[in-house]
Design a protein around this motif. Structure first.
Motif, PDB file in Angstrom:
ATOM      1  N   PRO A 140      55.554  46.109  44.046  1.00  0.00           N
ATOM      2  CA  PRO A 140      56.554  46.132  43.003  1.00  0.00           C
ATOM      3  C   PRO A 140      57.064  47.661  43.155  1.00  0.00           C
ATOM      4  CG  PRO A 140      54.317  46.397  42.848  1.00  0.00           C
ATOM      5  CD  PRO A 140      54.015  45.631  43.866  1.00  0.00           C
ATOM      6  N   LEU A 141      58.524  47.300  43.353  1.00  0.00           N
ATOM      7  CA  LEU A 141      59.121  48.440  42.967  1.00  0.00           C
ATOM      8  C   LEU A 141      58.323  49.406  42.265  1.00  0.00           C
ATOM      9  CD1 LEU A 141      61.110  50.116  44.145  1.00  0.00           C
ATOM     10  CD2 LEU A 141      62.727  49.329  42.297  1.00  0.00           C
ATOM     11  N   ALA A 142      58.230  49.195  40.981  1.00  0.00           N
ATOM     12  CA  ALA A 142      57.289  49.613  39.517  1.00  0.00           C
ATOM     13  C   ALA A 142      55.856  49.992  39.470  1.00  0.00           C
ATOM     14  CB  ALA A 142      57.868  49.475  37.660  1.00  0.00           C
ATOM     15  N   PRO A 143      54.823  50.552  39.450  1.00  0.00           N
ATOM     16  CA  PRO A 143      54.169  50.673  39.806  1.00  0.00           C
ATOM     17  C   PRO A 143      53.408  49.663  38.959  1.00  0.00           C
ATOM     18  CG  PRO A 143      54.909  52.834  38.782  1.00  0.00           C
ATOM     19  CD  PRO A 143      55.524  52.334  39.188  1.00  0.00           C
ATOM     20  N   PRO A 144      52.351  48.809  38.963  1.00  0.00           N
ATOM     21  CA  PRO A 144      51.605  48.065  38.063  1.00  0.00           C
ATOM     22  C   PRO A 144      50.809  48.568  37.748  1.00  0.00           C
ATOM     23  CG  PRO A 144      50.747  47.723  40.785  1.00  0.00           C
ATOM     24  CD  PRO A 144      51.862  48.989  40.490  1.00  0.00           C
ATOM     25  N   ILE A 145      49.863  47.523  36.470  1.00  0.00           N
ATOM     26  CA  ILE A 145      49.137  48.259  35.777  1.00  0.00           C
ATOM     27  C   ILE A 145      48.009  47.895  35.971  1.00  0.00           C
ATOM     28  CG2 ILE A 145      48.304  48.929  33.303  1.00  0.00           C
ATOM     29  CD1 ILE A 145      51.279  47.791  31.772  1.00  0.00           C
ATOM     30  N   GLN A 146      46.622  48.879  36.454  1.00  0.00           N
ATOM     31  CA  GLN A 146      45.424  48.107  36.984  1.00  0.00           C
ATOM     32  C   GLN A 146      44.712  48.957  35.943  1.00  0.00           C
ATOM     33  OE1 GLN A 146      45.110  48.545  40.639  1.00  0.00           O
ATOM     34  NE2 GLN A 146      46.778  49.063  41.772  1.00  0.00           N
ATOM     35  N   LEU A 147      44.217  47.137  35.182  1.00  0.00           N
ATOM     36  CA  LEU A 147      43.506  47.732  34.000  1.00  0.00           C
ATOM     37  C   LEU A 147      42.052  47.366  33.823  1.00  0.00           C
ATOM     38  CD1 LEU A 147      45.297  45.833  31.077  1.00  0.00           C
ATOM     39  CD2 LEU A 147      45.736  48.011  31.391  1.00  0.00           C
ATOM     40  N   ALA A 148      41.587  47.332  35.168  1.00  0.00           N
ATOM     41  CA  ALA A 148      40.128  46.953  35.374  1.00  0.00           C
ATOM     42  C   ALA A 148      39.716  49.001  35.604  1.00  0.00           C
ATOM     43  CB  ALA A 148      40.112  47.102  36.835  1.00  0.00           C
ATOM     44  N   SER A 149      38.195  48.121  34.576  1.00  0.00           N
ATOM     45  CA  SER A 149      37.182  49.249  34.485  1.00  0.00           C
ATOM     46  C   SER A 149      36.506  49.425  35.482  1.00  0.00           C
ATOM     47  CB  SER A 149      36.508  49.168  32.612  1.00  0.00           C
ATOM     48  OG  SER A 149      35.915  47.773  33.195  1.00  0.00           O
ATOM     49  N   VAL A 150      35.783  48.624  35.987  1.00  0.00           N
ATOM     50  CA  VAL A 150      35.001  48.511  37.187  1.00  0.00           C
ATOM     51  C   VAL A 150      35.826  48.298  38.468  1.00  0.00           C
ATOM     52  CG1 VAL A 150      33.803  46.357  36.777  1.00  0.00           C
ATOM     53  CG2 VAL A 150      32.459  48.284  37.134  1.00  0.00           C
ATOM     54  N   TYR A 151      35.295  48.000  39.789  1.00  0.00           N
ATOM     55  CA  TYR A 151      35.519  47.238  40.502  1.00  0.00           C
ATOM     56  C   TYR A 151      35.092  47.279  41.457  1.00  0.00           C
ATOM     57  CZ  TYR A 151      39.756  49.913  39.415  1.00  0.00           C
ATOM     58  OH  TYR A 151      41.078  50.573  38.906  1.00  0.00           O
ATOM     59  N   GLN A 152      34.240  46.077  42.248  1.00  0.00           N
ATOM     60  CA  GLN A 152      33.585  45.687  43.681  1.00  0.00           C
ATOM     61  C   GLN A 152      33.894  46.009  44.794  1.00  0.00           C
ATOM     62  OE1 GLN A 152      34.485  40.737  44.040  1.00  0.00           O
ATOM     63  NE2 GLN A 152      34.116  41.334  45.914  1.00  0.00           N
ATOM     64  N   VAL A 153      32.286  46.410  44.659  1.00  0.00           N
ATOM     65  CA  VAL A 153      32.520  47.094  46.926  1.00  0.00           C
ATOM     66  C   VAL A 153      31.363  46.197  47.580  1.00  0.00           C
ATOM     67  CG1 VAL A 153      31.342  49.127  47.052  1.00  0.00           C
ATOM     68  CG2 VAL A 153      32.217  49.034  45.216  1.00  0.00           C
ATOM     69  N   ALA A 154      32.097  46.110  48.940  1.00  0.00           N
ATOM     70  CA  ALA A 154      31.478  45.210  49.137  1.00  0.00           C
ATOM     71  C   ALA A 154      30.318  45.343  49.766  1.00  0.00           C
ATOM     72  CB  ALA A 154      31.556  45.347  51.097  1.00  0.00           C
ATOM     73  N   GLY A 155      29.306  46.924  49.967  1.00  0.00           N
ATOM     74  CA  GLY A 155      27.562  47.126  50.532  1.00  0.00           C
ATOM     75  C   GLY A 155      27.488  48.204  49.516  1.00  0.00           C
ATOM     76  N   LEU A 156      26.627  48.620  49.810  1.00  0.00           N
ATOM     77  CA  LEU A 156      25.256  49.640  49.766  1.00  0.00           C
ATOM     78  C   LEU A 156      26.266  51.051  50.867  1.00  0.00           C
ATOM     79  CD1 LEU A 156      21.684  48.836  49.432  1.00  0.00           C
ATOM     80  CD2 LEU A 156      24.166  48.970  47.863  1.00  0.00           C
ATOM     81  N   ASP A 157      26.569  50.785  51.617  1.00  0.00           N
ATOM     82  CA  ASP A 157      27.130  52.223  52.700  1.00  0.00           C
ATOM     83  C   ASP A 157      28.405  52.387  52.039  1.00  0.00           C
ATOM     84  OD1 ASP A 157      24.944  51.980  54.499  1.00  0.00           O
ATOM     85  OD2 ASP A 157      26.124  50.667  56.030  1.00  0.00           O
ATOM     86  N   ASP A 158      29.515  51.179  51.590  1.00  0.00           N
ATOM     87  CA  ASP A 158      30.473  51.451  50.714  1.00  0.00           C
ATOM     88  C   ASP A 158      30.755  52.199  49.022  1.00  0.00           C
ATOM     89  OD1 ASP A 158      32.795  50.249  52.602  1.00  0.00           O
ATOM     90  OD2 ASP A 158      30.973  48.237  52.398  1.00  0.00           O
ATOM     91  N   ALA A 159      29.540  52.071  48.487  1.00  0.00           N
ATOM     92  CA  ALA A 159      29.093  52.686  47.693  1.00  0.00           C
ATOM     93  C   ALA A 159      28.858  54.093  48.431  1.00  0.00           C
ATOM     94  CB  ALA A 159      28.155  52.418  47.102  1.00  0.00           C
ATOM     95  N   ASP A 160      28.404  53.899  48.760  1.00  0.00           N
ATOM     96  CA  ASP A 160      27.750  55.616  49.240  1.00  0.00           C
ATOM     97  C   ASP A 160      29.054  56.388  49.971  1.00  0.00           C
ATOM     98  OD1 ASP A 160      24.945  55.471  48.583  1.00  0.00           O
ATOM     99  OD2 ASP A 160      24.364  54.494  51.191  1.00  0.00           O
TER     100      ASP A 160
END
Length: 395
Positions: free
Chosen positions: A26-46
């Protein structure tokens, strides 16, 4: 259950659809209203929590729209990094809370916005944080304050004070603060694009994005920008105190900032013309605008602001009663306790922004009951003046 087997209706409704694939963005920045994001695993969280990986996990700790807006404001100010808070006061509070501690002193310029003064002089005083005042147009007065007992942790100034539009000698104040090794925070809300405080020696720059950068009276946000190391310290404080700005308002502020240069140029021209006419009007006792030769800081303003003096004008009609009659007499200019909208508005500082402040201090500074603050918008100057002229006659 096999991955490709159709899910039940309840499962289909509960789960987010996959993002559509596209070779375009998109040329204009999209709105991303998510309050939480999916993390693949514990190492990624670290990795995310330690800063070894870039990304988002919880909106209070950051989200894409805030990151985009912070980068835009930091770029405008020539700063390394930035952080977006839920209001201008949120940005100031997060900065002060990061740098102040029990027994420390916060040095405030005289005539600061009322809530900033209240934050330090009343609220933080309850936790053992002291404060002192100095004249921002006189760097030597800051040198004298800093020479007092040690413990100064931050100097706070406004480029243009609210509401009297006194001009801070940014270069001089920054030099004195640097000599003492004390960070300088500049509230630049009234003067975006008029000058660059960081280039003049400021450590941090704060904006109430609610005002001129948002520009349309439909967001409530603040931002602080400065050195990456210091912003990295402010960020967890803002998260802990719940001060982070929300995605939708961040997206709106990004959109509003697109027209900021055009609005600054237009409103500066209109404000100067209105200030000249108000100053000449027999029913106006005094007019404060840094572009007027009569302004006590006019020479300094000409040096700091070569392309214009901003959208704010203050004038005094002599009494609260006359100020009220003027405000009620305006036909098309609303009384609104904020500023920076595309539409021109007026405010009454004693009743709004400086309500509850010490009356003796306000009188000494010149914030009088007859003072009216004008935030100039994008209307035609003649239409604005016609409304003011008839309201002044009514008053």
């Amino acid at each position: 259950m096999p991955h490709d087997e159709p899910a039940s209706d309840a499962t289909r409704c509960a789960r987010s659809p996959e993002a559509p694939r596209s070779i375009t963005e998109p040329l204009a920045p999209p709105i991303q209203l998510a309050s939480v994001y999916q993390v693949a695993g514990l190492d990624d969280a670290d990795a995310l929590f330690s800063g070894r990986a870039e990304g988002f996990f919880y909106a209070r700790d950051g989200h894409p729209n805030a990151a985009q807006l912070a980068a835009k404001v930091a770029g405008l100010e020539g700063a390394e990094a930035g952080w977006v808070c839920a209001s201008g006061m949120g940005a100031i509070a997060a900065s002060v809370l990061t740098l102040a501690e029990q027994g420390a002193r916060v040095i405030l310029s005289e005539g600061l916005y009322g809530k900033t003064t209240t934050l330090v002089a009343r609220e933080l005083a309850r936790f053992g944080v002291g404060h002192d005042l100095f004249d921002p147009s006189d760097p030597d007065s800051l040198r004298d304050v800093l020479a007092e007992p040690p413990g100064a942790c931050l100097v706070v100034v406004e480029t243009l004070s609210n509401p009297l539009l006194r001009v801070c000698d940014l270069e001089g104040v920054a030099s004195v603060a640097a000599e003492a090794g004390v960070p300088l925070l500049v509230d630049h809300t009234f003067a975006p694009l008029l000058c660059k405080p960081i280039k003049l020696g400021a450590t941090l720059v704060v904006h109430s994005l609610t005002k001129l950068i948002g520009g349309h009276g439909d967001v409530t946000l603040g931002a602080v920008v400065g050195p990456r190391e210091l912003i990295s310290r402010i960020r967890p404080v803002a998260s802990t105190f719940g001060q982070t700005g929300n995605p939708f308002d961040c997206w709106m502020a990004i959109r509003g900032a697109v027209t900021l240069p055009l609005r600054v140029e237009r409103t500066s021209q209109t404000a100067l013309e209105l200030a000249r006419r108000l100053e000449a009007h027999p029913k106006v006792e005094r007019t404060m605008y840094p572009g007027l030769v009569s302004h006590p800081d006019h020479a300094l303003a000409r040096r700091l602001f070569p392309k214009g003096f901003g959208a704010m004008v203050s004038f005094d009609v002599g009494s609260r009663e006359l100020a009220d009659r003027l405000i009620r007499g305006l036909r098309d200019i609303p009384f609104a306790p904020s500023l920076g909208d595309a539409r021109t508005t007026v405010s009454h500082p004693c009743s709004t922004s400086h309500r509850g402040q010490d009356p003796e201090v306000l009188e000494r500074l010149g914030v009088t009951p007859g003072l009216v603050r004008l935030s100039v918008g994008l209307e035609d100057v003649e239409d604005l003046w016609n409304d003011f002229a008839q309201a002044l006659e009514f008053a």
